[in-house]
Design a protein around this motif. Structure first.
Motif, PDB file in Angstrom:
ATOM      1  N   LYS A  98       3.488  24.085  28.808  1.00  0.00           N
ATOM      2  CA  LYS A  98       3.010  22.774  28.348  1.00  0.00           C
ATOM      3  C   LYS A  98       4.108  22.065  27.562  1.00  0.00           C
ATOM      4  CE  LYS A  98      -1.151  23.541  29.838  1.00  0.00           C
ATOM      5  NZ  LYS A  98      -1.526  22.952  31.122  1.00  0.00           N
ATOM      6  N   PRO A  99       4.075  20.730  27.537  1.00  0.00           N
ATOM      7  CA  PRO A  99       5.065  19.993  26.744  1.00  0.00           C
ATOM      8  C   PRO A  99       4.880  20.262  25.253  1.00  0.00           C
ATOM      9  CG  PRO A  99       3.836  18.509  28.215  1.00  0.00           C
ATOM     10  CD  PRO A  99       3.157  19.842  28.270  1.00  0.00           C
ATOM     11  N   LEU A 100       6.006  20.217  24.525  1.00  0.00           N
ATOM     12  CA  LEU A 100       6.002  20.477  23.086  1.00  0.00           C
ATOM     13  C   LEU A 100       6.469  19.225  22.341  1.00  0.00           C
ATOM     14  CD1 LEU A 100       5.689  22.639  20.809  1.00  0.00           C
ATOM     15  CD2 LEU A 100       8.062  23.308  21.259  1.00  0.00           C
ATOM     16  N   VAL A 101       5.708  18.826  21.319  1.00  0.00           N
ATOM     17  CA  VAL A 101       6.043  17.612  20.552  1.00  0.00           C
ATOM     18  C   VAL A 101       6.264  17.971  19.088  1.00  0.00           C
ATOM     19  CG1 VAL A 101       5.267  15.304  19.876  1.00  0.00           C
ATOM     20  CG2 VAL A 101       4.601  16.236  22.104  1.00  0.00           C
ATOM     21  N   PRO A 102       7.481  17.773  18.569  1.00  0.00           N
ATOM     22  CA  PRO A 102       7.745  18.016  17.143  1.00  0.00           C
ATOM     23  C   PRO A 102       7.287  16.828  16.304  1.00  0.00           C
ATOM     24  CG  PRO A 102       9.786  17.441  18.282  1.00  0.00           C
ATOM     25  CD  PRO A 102       8.690  17.348  19.306  1.00  0.00           C
ATOM     26  N   VAL A 103       6.675  17.107  15.147  1.00  0.00           N
ATOM     27  CA  VAL A 103       6.123  16.036  14.313  1.00  0.00           C
ATOM     28  C   VAL A 103       6.612  16.152  12.869  1.00  0.00           C
ATOM     29  CG1 VAL A 103       3.976  14.995  13.427  1.00  0.00           C
ATOM     30  CG2 VAL A 103       4.043  15.904  15.763  1.00  0.00           C
ATOM     31  N   HIS A 104       6.968  15.002  12.294  1.00  0.00           N
ATOM     32  CA  HIS A 104       7.342  14.914  10.882  1.00  0.00           C
ATOM     33  C   HIS A 104       6.060  14.991  10.045  1.00  0.00           C
ATOM     34  CE1 HIS A 104       8.660  13.124   7.115  1.00  0.00           C
ATOM     35  NE2 HIS A 104       9.919  13.165   7.525  1.00  0.00           N
ATOM     36  N   HIS A 105       6.049  15.848   9.043  1.00  0.00           N
ATOM     37  CA  HIS A 105       4.814  16.073   8.287  1.00  0.00           C
ATOM     38  C   HIS A 105       4.242  14.794   7.650  1.00  0.00           C
ATOM     39  CE1 HIS A 105       1.881  18.148   5.810  1.00  0.00           C
ATOM     40  NE2 HIS A 105       2.344  17.498   4.758  1.00  0.00           N
ATOM     41  N   ILE A 106       5.102  13.997   7.053  1.00  0.00           N
ATOM     42  CA  ILE A 106       4.623  12.795   6.352  1.00  0.00           C
ATOM     43  C   ILE A 106       4.172  11.724   7.353  1.00  0.00           C
ATOM     44  CG2 ILE A 106       5.289  10.945   4.760  1.00  0.00           C
ATOM     45  CD1 ILE A 106       4.932  13.745   3.496  1.00  0.00           C
ATOM     46  N   ILE A 107       4.891  11.625   8.459  1.00  0.00           N
ATOM     47  CA  ILE A 107       4.450  10.702   9.513  1.00  0.00           C
ATOM     48  C   ILE A 107       3.099  11.178  10.042  1.00  0.00           C
ATOM     49  CG2 ILE A 107       4.958   9.859  11.844  1.00  0.00           C
ATOM     50  CD1 ILE A 107       7.914   9.788  11.033  1.00  0.00           C
ATOM     51  N   GLY A 108       2.933  12.490  10.126  1.00  0.00           N
ATOM     52  CA  GLY A 108       1.636  13.046  10.502  1.00  0.00           C
ATOM     53  C   GLY A 108       0.545  12.551   9.562  1.00  0.00           C
ATOM     54  N   HIS A 109       0.767  12.679   8.255  1.00  0.00           N
ATOM     55  CA  HIS A 109      -0.206  12.190   7.261  1.00  0.00           C
ATOM     56  C   HIS A 109      -0.596  10.740   7.561  1.00  0.00           C
ATOM     57  CE1 HIS A 109      -1.083  15.100   4.150  1.00  0.00           C
ATOM     58  NE2 HIS A 109       0.182  15.462   4.043  1.00  0.00           N
ATOM     59  N   ILE A 110       0.397   9.927   7.892  1.00  0.00           N
ATOM     60  CA  ILE A 110       0.127   8.502   8.149  1.00  0.00           C
ATOM     61  C   ILE A 110      -0.893   8.355   9.283  1.00  0.00           C
ATOM     62  CG2 ILE A 110       1.142   6.329   8.959  1.00  0.00           C
ATOM     63  CD1 ILE A 110       3.756   7.186   7.559  1.00  0.00           C
ATOM     64  N   TYR A 111      -0.766   9.205  10.290  1.00  0.00           N
ATOM     65  CA  TYR A 111      -1.656   9.082  11.461  1.00  0.00           C
ATOM     66  C   TYR A 111      -3.088   9.533  11.176  1.00  0.00           C
ATOM     67  CZ  TYR A 111       1.636   7.071  14.607  1.00  0.00           C
ATOM     68  OH  TYR A 111       2.477   6.165  15.205  1.00  0.00           O
ATOM     69  N   GLY A 117      -9.993   5.040  12.380  1.00  0.00           N
ATOM     70  CA  GLY A 117      -9.842   3.587  12.409  1.00  0.00           C
ATOM     71  C   GLY A 117      -8.766   3.156  13.387  1.00  0.00           C
ATOM     72  N   LYS A 118      -8.591   1.847  13.501  1.00  0.00           N
ATOM     73  CA  LYS A 118      -7.555   1.316  14.393  1.00  0.00           C
ATOM     74  C   LYS A 118      -6.714   0.289  13.638  1.00  0.00           C
ATOM     75  CE  LYS A 118      -9.355   1.806  19.092  1.00  0.00           C
ATOM     76  NZ  LYS A 118     -10.714   2.329  18.946  1.00  0.00           N
ATOM     77  N   PRO A 119      -5.831   0.770  12.762  1.00  0.00           N
ATOM     78  CA  PRO A 119      -5.009  -0.161  11.993  1.00  0.00           C
ATOM     79  C   PRO A 119      -4.115  -0.992  12.922  1.00  0.00           C
ATOM     80  CG  PRO A 119      -4.815   2.081  11.143  1.00  0.00           C
ATOM     81  CD  PRO A 119      -5.531   2.170  12.439  1.00  0.00           C
ATOM     82  N   GLU A 120      -3.951  -2.271  12.572  1.00  0.00           N
ATOM     83  CA  GLU A 120      -3.068  -3.124  13.377  1.00  0.00           C
ATOM     84  C   GLU A 120      -1.703  -3.233  12.717  1.00  0.00           C
ATOM     85  OE1 GLU A 120      -4.886  -6.811  14.469  1.00  0.00           O
ATOM     86  OE2 GLU A 120      -6.615  -5.750  15.316  1.00  0.00           O
ATOM     87  N   PHE A 121      -0.718  -3.522  13.532  1.00  0.00           N
ATOM     88  CA  PHE A 121       0.669  -3.635  13.042  1.00  0.00           C
ATOM     89  C   PHE A 121       1.013  -5.092  12.771  1.00  0.00           C
ATOM     90  CE2 PHE A 121       0.818   0.231  15.743  1.00  0.00           C
ATOM     91  CZ  PHE A 121       1.064   1.130  14.721  1.00  0.00           C
ATOM     92  N   PRO A 122       1.999  -5.320  11.886  1.00  0.00           N
ATOM     93  CA  PRO A 122       2.675  -4.334  11.046  1.00  0.00           C
ATOM     94  C   PRO A 122       1.721  -3.780   9.981  1.00  0.00           C
ATOM     95  CG  PRO A 122       3.814  -6.479  11.017  1.00  0.00           C
ATOM     96  CD  PRO A 122       2.521  -6.690  11.681  1.00  0.00           C
ATOM     97  N   ALA A 123       2.005  -2.544   9.569  1.00  0.00           N
ATOM     98  CA  ALA A 123       1.179  -1.891   8.556  1.00  0.00           C
ATOM     99  C   ALA A 123       2.053  -1.473   7.372  1.00  0.00           C
ATOM    100  CB  ALA A 123       0.490  -0.668   9.150  1.00  0.00           C
ATOM    101  N   LEU A 124       1.510  -1.683   6.185  1.00  0.00           N
ATOM    102  CA  LEU A 124       2.178  -1.211   4.975  1.00  0.00           C
ATOM    103  C   LEU A 124       1.527   0.111   4.592  1.00  0.00           C
ATOM    104  CD1 LEU A 124       4.081  -1.763   2.531  1.00  0.00           C
ATOM    105  CD2 LEU A 124       2.137  -2.912   1.441  1.00  0.00           C
ATOM    106  N   VAL A 125       2.343   1.165   4.437  1.00  0.00           N
ATOM    107  CA  VAL A 125       1.784   2.494   4.206  1.00  0.00           C
ATOM    108  C   VAL A 125       2.225   3.044   2.855  1.00  0.00           C
ATOM    109  CG1 VAL A 125       1.584   4.829   5.110  1.00  0.00           C
ATOM    110  CG2 VAL A 125       2.027   2.932   6.691  1.00  0.00           C
ATOM    111  N   VAL A 252      -3.126  -2.228   5.397  1.00  0.00           N
ATOM    112  CA  VAL A 252      -2.555  -1.404   4.325  1.00  0.00           C
ATOM    113  C   VAL A 252      -3.173  -0.023   4.464  1.00  0.00           C
ATOM    114  CG1 VAL A 252      -2.360  -1.040   1.844  1.00  0.00           C
ATOM    115  CG2 VAL A 252      -2.215  -3.359   2.770  1.00  0.00           C
ATOM    116  N   LEU A 253      -2.321   1.016   4.509  1.00  0.00           N
ATOM    117  CA  LEU A 253      -2.798   2.384   4.704  1.00  0.00           C
ATOM    118  C   LEU A 253      -2.489   3.225   3.469  1.00  0.00           C
ATOM    119  CD1 LEU A 253      -2.720   1.311   7.610  1.00  0.00           C
ATOM    120  CD2 LEU A 253      -1.663   3.437   8.331  1.00  0.00           C
ATOM    121  N   LEU A 254      -3.445   4.031   3.066  1.00  0.00           N
ATOM    122  CA  LEU A 254      -3.225   4.987   1.982  1.00  0.00           C
ATOM    123  C   LEU A 254      -3.436   6.380   2.561  1.00  0.00           C
ATOM    124  CD1 LEU A 254      -2.899   5.799  -1.030  1.00  0.00           C
ATOM    125  CD2 LEU A 254      -5.355   5.417  -1.291  1.00  0.00           C
ATOM    126  N   THR A 255      -2.395   7.212   2.543  1.00  0.00           N
ATOM    127  CA  THR A 255      -2.506   8.553   3.149  1.00  0.00           C
ATOM    128  C   THR A 255      -1.834   9.605   2.264  1.00  0.00           C
ATOM    129  OG1 THR A 255      -0.458   8.350   4.415  1.00  0.00           O
ATOM    130  CG2 THR A 255      -2.459   7.583   5.498  1.00  0.00           C
TER     131      THR A 255
END
Ligand code: KG4
Ligand code: ZN
Length: 334
Positions: A98-111, A117-125, A252-255
């Protein structure tokens, strides 16, 4: 697309299966945090040993049929902990082809914001955890511009250290929040470092020193805890609102783990909602903060991040077996 997410960056061992970035089919987390409490913080060797013990049972419990992709946190984090997750993910990707995807931990938190929800861009995080305090401008999936960050301690780290000064348990954030509910936040005039500085950076280490200075035998701990919490919230919310006034955003996102703090959640939500109503320049901007259980370290958001960035981040098959953790991973697209 059904993604098995694996997260082992610190003292949590987590696996989750998420379909199309939002439908959570399973979500399992084991933690060594109770054991770490006796040391007043995370001991990397203890965390890594528990990761080894927990990883297979946690994945077995989370597993559903028909996994299409495997996603794993590769950093930032503790090297011993990260290695357990990445080696397991590599092995599964190889055996299952199977394909493997590496993820940044903090970017993960953002998601985590996309799980409910479905935040629209641009987003302030604003992303606030035990190791990170960052303000990020997200123009689209995969595009992260760091506007500012802490110059010293992370917000969660400040909560943990002040909790230790007050003789409370680890992790300190929830303990301080609990104590603060019976305290008066206006009792002590603690500093709001950098609140008025002309940037989007933060600083929390001075605050900790101030708390220590006020600590005398007759001080009411709940008042000190509440005053400290208020100072952190003022700094975080102040800089976020400053960025909101400057950059045109839709959301605006808080994670991150510290977003579990109700005072912070409520304050930022109120200020964003009020600004959206009263200030035409930010009219319509929406606030997103994931439910508490997704704010703490878990694997659902790792799978979500991988889904929305699959084409961007997926490793070529012949590179999967050479994936190594990045304990000091900076925020750029992996
Ligand atoms: O995101 P996270 O689970 O792990 C890291 O990636 O660091 O965040 C953990 C941090 C700890 O410093 C903890 O004290 C803090 O989040 N935290 C809180 C609260 N719950 C957890 N801080 C303030 N208030 C809370 N309710
Ligand atoms: Zn985290």
């Amino acid at each position: 697309m059904r993604i098995l997410g694996i997260e082992t960056s610190c003292d949590e061992t987590a696996a989750a299966v998420v379909e199309d970035g939002a439908k959570i089919l399973s979500d399992v987390t084991a933690s060594s945090v109770k054991e770490q409490e006796q040391y007043g913080g995370v001991v990397p060797e203890v965390a890594a040993r528990r990761q080894v013990e927990y990883i297979i049972p946690v994945i077995e419990q989370a597993l559903t049929p028909d996994i299409d992709v495997i996603a794993v946190t590769i950093g930032p984090g503790l090297i011993g902990s990260l290695l357990i997750g990445t080696e397991t993910a590599k092995t599964l990707a190889y055996v299952w082809q199977k394909p493997l995807v590496p993820v940044h931990h903090i970017i993960g938190h953002i998601y985590s914001a996309w799980l409910t929800g479905k935040p629209e861009f641009p987003a302030l995080v604003l992303t606030v955890s035990g190791g990170h305090t960052e303000l990020i401008l997200m123009r689209d999936h995969g595009e992260f511009e760091q506007l500012g960050a802490t110059r010293d301690d992370a917000a969660g780290e400040a909560f943990d250290k002040v909790a230790q000064i007050l003789g409370l348990g680890y992790p300190g954030g929830p303990e301080i929040e609990k104590l603060a509910t019976s305290g008066d936040p206006n009792t002590f005039d603690l500093p709001r470092p950098m609140l008025t500085s002309d940037d989007y950076d933060f600083s929390f280490s001075g605050l900790k020193t101030s708390v220590r200075r006020y600590l005398t035998s007759d001080v009411r701990y709940p008042d000190l805890a509440a005053s400290f919490q208020q100072a952190v919230v003022d700094s975080l919310v102040g800089k976020t609102m400053r960025a909101l006034a400057k950059f045109e955003v839709q959301s605006v996102l808080l994670t991150g783990g510290v977003s579990a703090n109700q005072t912070l959640r409520n304050r930022l939500k109120n200020e964003v909602d009020n600004a959206a109503e009263s200030n035409s320049a930010v009219a319509g901007v929406k606030f997103f903060c994931p439910p508490m259980k997704y704010a703490m370290d878990n694997a659902t958001y790792i799978a979500a991040a991988a889904y929305f960035n699959f084409d961007r981040w997926v490793l070529p098959r012949d590179k999967s077996l050479f994936l190594t953790p990045k304990p000091n991973f900076k925020i750029t697209t992996p």
